[in-house]
Design a protein around this motif. Sequence first.
Motif, short mmCIF file in Angstrom:
data_model
loop_
_atom_site.label_atom_id
_atom_site.label_comp_id
_atom_site.label_asym_id
_atom_site.label_seq_id
_atom_site.Cartn_x
_atom_site.Cartn_y
_atom_site.Cartn_z
N THR A 38 7.38 29.88 17.73
CA THR A 38 7.45 30.85 18.81
C THR A 38 6.58 32.08 18.57
OG1 THR A 38 9.35 31.80 17.70
CG2 THR A 38 9.82 30.30 19.52
N THR A 52 19.59 30.06 9.61
CA THR A 52 18.82 29.20 8.71
C THR A 52 19.54 29.06 7.37
OG1 THR A 52 16.73 29.77 9.73
CG2 THR A 52 16.63 29.02 7.45
N GLY A 54 32.31 26.28 7.06
CA GLY A 54 30.91 26.10 6.61
C GLY A 54 29.89 27.04 7.22
N ALA A 64 11.52 25.76 15.66
CA ALA A 64 10.72 26.10 16.84
C ALA A 64 9.55 26.99 16.48
CB ALA A 64 11.61 26.80 17.86
N LYS A 78 12.14 28.45 5.70
CA LYS A 78 11.23 28.91 6.75
C LYS A 78 9.78 28.87 6.24
CE LYS A 78 12.30 30.84 10.38
NZ LYS A 78 12.58 30.10 11.63
N ALA A 94 26.85 28.94 7.71
CA ALA A 94 25.55 28.81 7.04
C ALA A 94 25.03 30.19 6.69
CB ALA A 94 24.55 28.13 7.96
N GLY A 133 24.91 33.48 18.49
CA GLY A 133 23.74 34.15 17.92
C GLY A 133 22.82 34.67 19.02
N SER A 134 21.73 35.29 18.61
CA SER A 134 20.81 35.89 19.58
C SER A 134 20.12 34.84 20.45
CB SER A 134 19.73 36.71 18.86
OG SER A 134 20.32 37.82 18.25
N VAL A 135 19.62 33.79 19.83
CA VAL A 135 18.93 32.77 20.60
C VAL A 135 19.89 32.13 21.61
CG1 VAL A 135 17.78 30.53 20.50
CG2 VAL A 135 17.20 32.30 18.83
N VAL A 149 21.03 26.13 16.75
CA VAL A 149 20.43 27.47 16.70
C VAL A 149 21.26 28.36 15.77
CG1 VAL A 149 19.19 27.40 18.90
CG2 VAL A 149 21.60 28.05 18.88
N ALA A 150 21.85 27.74 14.74
CA ALA A 150 22.64 28.50 13.76
C ALA A 150 21.70 29.14 12.74
CB ALA A 150 23.62 27.56 13.06
N ASP A 166 18.47 37.08 12.47
CA ASP A 166 17.60 36.12 11.81
C ASP A 166 16.88 36.81 10.64
OD1 ASP A 166 16.38 33.64 11.48
OD2 ASP A 166 14.74 34.09 12.86
N ASP A 209 30.59 28.26 16.61
CA ASP A 209 30.10 29.41 15.83
C ASP A 209 31.25 29.89 14.95
OD1 ASP A 209 27.50 31.60 16.53
OD2 ASP A 209 29.04 32.08 15.04
N PRO A 210 30.99 30.23 13.70
CA PRO A 210 32.07 30.76 12.88
C PRO A 210 32.53 32.14 13.37
CG PRO A 210 29.98 30.79 11.68
CD PRO A 210 29.74 30.06 12.95
N GLY A 233 25.77 27.63 16.54
CA GLY A 233 25.31 29.02 16.45
C GLY A 233 25.38 29.68 17.81
N1 LIG Z 1 14.10 33.10 17.75
C1 LIG Z 1 13.07 32.38 17.39
O1 LIG Z 1 11.97 32.58 17.84
C2 LIG Z 1 13.29 31.26 16.41
C3 LIG Z 1 12.21 30.44 16.10
C4 LIG Z 1 12.40 29.41 15.18
C5 LIG Z 1 13.66 29.22 14.62
N2 LIG Z 1 14.67 30.05 14.95
C6 LIG Z 1 15.96 29.83 14.29
O2 LIG Z 1 17.03 29.87 15.20
C7 LIG Z 1 18.22 30.24 14.51
C8 LIG Z 1 18.97 31.26 15.29
O3 LIG Z 1 18.28 32.49 15.30
P1 LIG Z 1 19.02 33.79 15.86
O4 LIG Z 1 18.00 34.84 15.95
O5 LIG Z 1 19.85 33.44 17.04
O6 LIG Z 1 19.99 34.11 14.63
P2 LIG Z 1 21.38 34.88 14.68
O7 LIG Z 1 21.64 35.30 13.28
O8 LIG Z 1 21.40 35.89 15.77
O9 LIG Z 1 22.45 33.73 15.11
C9 LIG Z 1 22.85 32.70 14.26
C10 LIG Z 1 24.28 32.32 14.64
O10 LIG Z 1 24.64 31.17 13.90
C11 LIG Z 1 26.00 31.32 13.52
N3 LIG Z 1 26.28 30.38 12.43
C12 LIG Z 1 26.14 30.57 11.12
N4 LIG Z 1 26.49 29.44 10.46
C13 LIG Z 1 26.85 28.52 11.37
C14 LIG Z 1 27.34 27.18 11.30
N5 LIG Z 1 27.45 26.55 10.15
N6 LIG Z 1 27.62 26.55 12.44
C15 LIG Z 1 27.48 27.17 13.63
N7 LIG Z 1 27.04 28.45 13.74
C16 LIG Z 1 26.73 29.10 12.62
C17 LIG Z 1 26.12 32.77 13.19
O11 LIG Z 1 27.46 33.20 13.20
C18 LIG Z 1 25.30 33.41 14.32
O12 LIG Z 1 26.09 33.67 15.45
C19 LIG Z 1 17.76 30.69 13.13
O13 LIG Z 1 17.96 29.65 12.20
C20 LIG Z 1 16.31 30.93 13.32
O14 LIG Z 1 15.58 30.79 12.11
C21 LIG Z 1 14.52 31.04 15.83
#
Ligand SMILES: NC(=O)c1ccc[n+]([C@@H]2O[C@H](COP(=O)([O-])OP(=O)(O)OC[C@H]3O[C@@H](n4cnc5c(N)ncnc54)[C@H](O)[C@@H]3O)[C@@H](O)[C@H]2O)c1
Lengths: 407, 407, 407, 407
Positions: B244, B138, B168, B242, B290, B170, B14-16, B135-136, B277, B60-61, B11
């Motif tokens: 948070t 959910t 794949g 996590a 979640k 997600a 993504g944002s994280v 961090v992909a 997310d 990342d896809p 992932g």
């Molecule tokens: N930010 C927080 O506080 C927090 C806390 C707990 C859990 N999380 C979890 O962290 C994850 C990431 O959150 P985010 O805000 O960055 O989400 P986001 O949607 O910004 O980023 C997710 C990324 O994952 C990529 N992705 C999708 N399927 C994938 C795969 N099969 N393999 C690799 N990459 C893939 C997407 O293209 C995207 O770039 C989420 O699952 C979220 O629930 C975040």
Amino acid sequence: MQRRVGVWLFGARGSVATTTVAGAAALAHGAPPAGVVTEQPAFAGAGLIPIDRLVFGGHDPSDTPLSKQVERLVAGGVLPPGLDGLIAAELAETERNLVVLPVADTQDELVRRMAEDIKAFRLRNDLEHVVAINVASTEPPYEVRYADLAELREALKATRIVSEERGGKASGAAEAGHEAAGDAEAGREAAEQALPPSSLGALAAFEAGAAYVDFTPSTSIRPQVVRDWAVERQLPYGGQDAKTGETLVKSVLAPMFTARALPVQAWSGTNLLGGGDGATLADPHAAESKSVSKERVLTELLGGEVPGEVHIDYVDPLGDWKTAWDHVMFSGFLGVRMTLQFTWQGCDSALAAPLVLDLARLSALALERGHVGAMPFLGFYFKDPVESTEHALTRQYDELVRWVQEC
Amino acid sequence: MQRRVGVWLFGARGSVATTTVAGAAALAHGAPPAGVVTEQPAFAGAGLIPIDRLVFGGHDPSDTPLSKQVERLVAGGVLPPGLDGLIAAELAETERNLVVLPVADTQDELVRRMAEDIKAFRLRNDLEHVVAINVASTEPPYEVRYADLAELREALKATRIVSEERGGKASGAAEAGHEAAGDAEAGREAAEQALPPSSLGALAAFEAGAAYVDFTPSTSIRPQVVRDWAVERQLPYGGQDAKTGETLVKSVLAPMFTARALPVQAWSGTNLLGGGDGATLADPHAAESKSVSKERVLTELLGGEVPGEVHIDYVDPLGDWKTAWDHVMFSGFLGVRMTLQFTWQGCDSALAAPLVLDLARLSALALERGHVGAMPFLGFYFKDPVESTEHALTRQYDELVRWVQEC
Amino acid sequence: MQRRVGVWLFGARGSVATTTVAGAAALAHGAPPAGVVTEQPAFAGAGLIPIDRLVFGGHDPSDTPLSKQVERLVAGGVLPPGLDGLIAAELAETERNLVVLPVADTQDELVRRMAEDIKAFRLRNDLEHVVAINVASTEPPYEVRYADLAELREALKATRIVSEERGGKASGAAEAGHEAAGDAEAGREAAEQALPPSSLGALAAFEAGAAYVDFTPSTSIRPQVVRDWAVERQLPYGGQDAKTGETLVKSVLAPMFTARALPVQAWSGTNLLGGGDGATLADPHAAESKSVSKERVLTELLGGEVPGEVHIDYVDPLGDWKTAWDHVMFSGFLGVRMTLQFTWQGCDSALAAPLVLDLARLSALALERGHVGAMPFLGFYFKDPVESTEHALTRQYDELVRWVQEC
Amino acid sequence: MQRRVGVWLFGARGSVATTTVAGAAALAHGAPPAGVVTEQPAFAGAGLIPIDRLVFGGHDPSDTPLSKQVERLVAGGVLPPGLDGLIAAELAETERNLVVLPVADTQDELVRRMAEDIKAFRLRNDLEHVVAINVASTEPPYEVRYADLAELREALKATRIVSEERGGKASGAAEAGHEAAGDAEAGREAAEQALPPSSLGALAAFEAGAAYVDFTPSTSIRPQVVRDWAVERQLPYGGQDAKTGETLVKSVLAPMFTARALPVQAWSGTNLLGGGDGATLADPHAAESKSVSKERVLTELLGGEVPGEVHIDYVDPLGDWKTAWDHVMFSGFLGVRMTLQFTWQGCDSALAAPLVLDLARLSALALERGHVGAMPFLGFYFKDPVESTEHALTRQYDELVRWVQEC
Ligand SMILES: NC(=O)c1ccc[n+]([C@@H]2O[C@H](COP(=O)([O-])OP(=O)(O)OC[C@H]3O[C@@H](n4cnc5c(N)ncnc54)[C@H](O)[C@@H]3O)[C@@H](O)[C@H]2O)c1
Ligand SMILES: NC(=O)c1ccc[n+]([C@@H]2O[C@H](COP(=O)([O-])OP(=O)(O)OC[C@H]3O[C@@H](n4cnc5c(N)ncnc54)[C@H](O)[C@@H]3O)[C@@H](O)[C@H]2O)c1
Ligand SMILES: NC(=O)c1ccc[n+]([C@@H]2O[C@H](COP(=O)([O-])OP(=O)(O)OC[C@H]3O[C@@H](n4cnc5c(N)ncnc54)[C@H](O)[C@@H]3O)[C@@H](O)[C@H]2O)c1
Ligand SMILES: NC(=O)c1ccc[n+]([C@@H]2O[C@H](COP(=O)([O-])OP(=O)(O)OC[C@H]3O[C@@H](n4cnc5c(N)ncnc54)[C@H](O)[C@@H]3O)[C@@H](O)[C@H]2O)c1
Ligand code: NA
Ligand code: NA
């Protein structure tokens, strides 16, 4: 015959005291012990005195019957409807153990008379131990400077009490009314008392062979000489200022920010409360004691001062209920600003009473174990724990359980 | 030459992930490490790899450039204005380590290709250890039933991936699109995949000799067979999901009620969030994962189920910000009812990124120490800690520090 | 002899009805009329019937004695302690006017029998006017399509009521259990009823010459044919769905944003409630009626749909208390984002009951003035005011006062 | 050539003024007019001057360039990123119209010089009308007693200004530093000035033929003699103390309680704010002016005083953001106690600036229409509206619209 433990309450007709006495009686009638920490499994097997073996007595300048106070608390929703009828016998029994604050010419004599009241309570009720707990009105801060016990004893003898204030009711007004011998200008100045009422109570407890716990932020055991007195008498003491509301919540939230390395930028709080305690704290001088112990918690938990004020507002229509709002501004990664706010709506006396029962049982155990001096393991209960700087609630809890289970 | 540690992010765009990469670069430029737990004194002297020795890569896809993501996060107030310019070089370096999810005919082959990407990353950057962190997006919940590793290996070989879903991604939609060999009715059913993408990522990490940590509530290391795989390869794994925000606060408030013996009658929560997310969790199927890990925390902390629902609402205009409101109704002495409410307003990615840095450093230490299997000492970071039922934050923190300081 | 007005309550043993009856009695004993709008000076001199000239009666499928309900409400803190004793005589008097919902073979017959009950009530108590108010459990939404009164009358005659549901208790389950003549597959389908119970109640009221006001969001007077029936009988009708909590607050906050040209970006709400109403709304089907009328307010006040969900959660331990949290995100000058949050903690029945008294008095005045058809000037009281799109509370208030003072 | 209207700002380099100037420029570049009430359809067709025909100028004791202030506001998130570059030309143009507060020996002379500055602004920019708006720092309260204009004129001539305070910066400190002729002990006493700076500004505006509106709670047009001066010059005036946050919300919530006959028992509020305004209000003397006008609203809306304090806390890290928490305790039917709490999180300058534009346009219209004296129809904008006791927002809005549409 089974052993019994006496609980001597300074402020015995106040809301906390009344709820404690009524609550212990309600438990005997089968009410579940919600809020009584020492009824949890972790405390079993340590030989704590059962609650139904506690006998209550105490001092109060007021003479409003306990049953009247119970009625008032039932009307205010603090105690359940119908309780007054149910526990009439127990109230009457405690009523017999309540004593109006004695009158004396000097503080020295006052301590002696108060101690006699406590000793009489012990004798009359055939008590194994007595634990004195201060739940009297919060006093204004008071600076005490005596080099040693001898100097203090001199001062107590020298302090003459002027008539209209004999008995030493703690209140905003109580700071006045005492006269040091030889002082022409008289008792306008609190500083002229050798000690404020709360400290006299502590000494009286020690003189009567009782453990002493301060539930309030008053002066009581703050001065080193008062602590020395306890040690001289080989007795334990603990306190101060029970944490039951806003500060309780702070004591788990602040460690969260610290553990997560999230810098707190500002922490502001407003407390709205009515009731007797609220009326006392409406006096800014009395409120000062409270604010000081409230602020210490945050500073010590966060490792430094943070901007933000804490207000304590008297809002009469709230009665025995307290509402606290806290606003915490913190920053995260790369300085992003975030906030956490909470609103706590609690009934102070109902939160305090079960803790008074806990403190009575735990201090009796300390007496049993021959513990002398400060009881820092009771820090779990206090905003300003004696001889401890740990304020994180979970750690305090673990420390308490360790002490209880230790032998 | 100084050792370096690789951090492989599933992932990675993504944002994280983006906030993590940008944040590490910002720290190198002198930003203070707010939110990075392992920068606290308690963690010094344990030989944790310095943050500036971390090298980032990942799958990342999506192929949106990292710099575009940084711009978006600056505009959204997650990252400070001007950061994009400052760290352009670091972003470009990481960009070279990012790989689009590979394509394969079977899940078995997909795992192999992903593992090759990770190995190539290690070789190219001359890394001592690699830590893979998920961090992909959910995924929805997914039930896996394989008796042992042999059975799982068979299934992976048998699972054919239909073309349009190769890689794949997600998401709520990702459950479809996979085809088990010989199954005429095709991949309408998620159950027909041998494993969901997150678990394939975990296997790929283990095949590449990397530690694996799941930051999400997805399936990944939940199945016993996946954990067995890690042990077979003598590698550590940790997670999940996590904590948070709302749950972080719950993990200190719930122990407060328990410690004080205050029965919680009902605990209700509403979470409003936008961002990627939020969009994913707008799909009730994905939100289920979640909610499940969120609810476990309370049930385990309070020692039983309490009434009350938890809502997760997608509110697009909130962007990367999350607001959570919780309402706790509890009862005190003699059944008086009280409430605690809190409102949390946080920026999720800014809360998550420093924890990703922590987890990378701590898992590298576990590799260093030859730790094999579950890392329950990382429970401090997670809503649903592997092989641990301790959820009280302070205790989890103390356990983590003990582990770090232990040798 | 002085004139008296009858108030016929559908749902006469529910919380709102009981609080209304008990409250009117309490006022007669000197309680101050808090919450009764029509007791304000602006309403004096318009000839409204005094509250002590109101006589209560009503239908309910349940037969729990009114005094039992009062006891329950006293225990729950809705009614003041001791009230049950004080008003025993008044309760007994009303008890004599309460009728179990009659039994009938067709809906046509049911309407006739209900109307007879109302007429008997009028006769027996020598009432000048009767106002029927629906405070029965909220029904699920129900689609009615009849071209005209003739068609409706046919359908009513044709609808056979199966035995176990005779009486037509409104509830999630109530939709079943009706059988249209000639329909072999029987009453599984709500659609097979000619009309749901609330509408039958409205027709019965009109047949008995009573005004009708719907305090609930049920179907009742929504269908045009039901309104036509009122006009045919030359009677007034009003409603629907009293605004007493979250929506009341919305109806003053939303106009604030509009007046200040501040664009609302998202408005989210969570309602926690226990009690009988909460239990009914725990059924998502019944909650739908409520949500629909709640959402209409915002959309009409803000001039368009805004993102954000409204949750209604049943939280049993809250009893008759409701807590609502709303989060409003709006933007100011140049797009800066700001928020307003509120938490409302109210006792629904105590908010509703004085409004029932108002509505009874005002509808009696409408009867007095010969008003026929919709009463849009009662919009002040409702989430979904009939034949009005004005939702701003202050404007609705001014409109009400104008109507009252008009002649 | 098209007519243009001048807007003369006292406090022209403060946050509100800067946001106003920058915002008007941003609108010219296409930003949507969020928060500008007079851009709503109800105000079309009344001949209001278009915003892009407004020309800004003003007085300020500070000489920080406007562009620096804009940068600061961009960094603080009040103005959007990049705006500084976009509107550089407009800022430069306004900068040419800003004048440091003039120096004079007497207050009489000071008024004359300030008036000359305004006249020069009008001439130089060829303006049809000029509207002066006070957005300078809040002054402490100030008691003025002059029987009539003649007496005031005498006093102005007599008041000698001591050198270090020439220019009369309003602030907690500004009360000192003025010297009445013949007074040896000099200007330690505010009372020795004939008038405080805000009132001098009002007189200067009238001398220059400008309308005057006070956005602050300062003295300005409070004294009857100042109002007489306006009438003598045949000019309109309006104010005071814009309602943009907590009080705005109060002005819709309080009428809700009144309309529903729900007695408010207590209303408490805490305001947290940083920024320049926060720093000024950290001085309890200055805060007094603000608190007074804040409290007037509630008292007048609720028809009497209610218990409860209003705190204004300076919390520096909040910057230009303000958070207000209000707790309202009210009682319903039969005395049941309920609460409403709200939390407002707003950016004060962003809320204020569009209202400054509104007030400029509306006052220009008043000049156009030859309106003389108080403008109570602007009450919608103010906590303490001149010559009006209506505080209910919706009614104020309707009154404003009526006035605008009236001819
Ligand atoms: N930010 C927080 O506080 C927090 C806390 C707990 C859990 N999380 C979890 O962290 C994850 C990431 O959150 P985010 O805000 O960055 O989400 P986001 O949607 O910004 O980023 C997710 C990324 O994952 C990529 N992705 C999708 N399927 C994938 C795969 N099969 N393999 C690799 N990459 C893939 C997407 O293209 C995207 O770039 C989420 O699952 C979220 O629930 C975040
Ligand atoms: N309730 C809580 O949650 C809580 C928490 C922390 C501290 N406290 C402290 O507990 C104390 C009691 O609170 P409360 O609500 O019962 O107050 P209260 O006003 O109802 O009762 C105080 C009682 O103390 C009596 N008193 C005054 N001076 C005295 C003296 N010199 N000696 C003996 N009695 C005296 C008064 O007459 C009164 O009966 C206060 O100091 C309060 O600050 C309470
Ligand atoms: N309390 C408020 O503030 C408020 C506001 C708006 C609307 N309402 C509505 O008022 C209604 C009553 O609320 P409540 O709290 O009293 O609920 P409740 O559940 O206590 O009472 C409802 C009563 O209606 C009876 N009933 C069911 N079906 C009936 C039928 N067909 N005919 C006659 N009676 C029937 C039930 O037996 C019960 O006694 C609900 O529809 C609720 O949504 C209440
Ligand atoms: N922002 C709001 O929502 C709001 C609402 C109501 C009232 N107000 C009032 O508006 C005023 C301005 O607020 P701000 O946030 O811009 O404050 P600020 O501190 O940023 O600006 C005040 C400016 O006034 C200048 N000043 C001081 N004395 C002066 C004088 N005698 N003549 C001319 N200028 C003088 C200062 O140098 C400063 O530049 C304050 O009085 C505030 O209370 C603001
Ligand atoms: Na803790
Ligand atoms: Na209004």
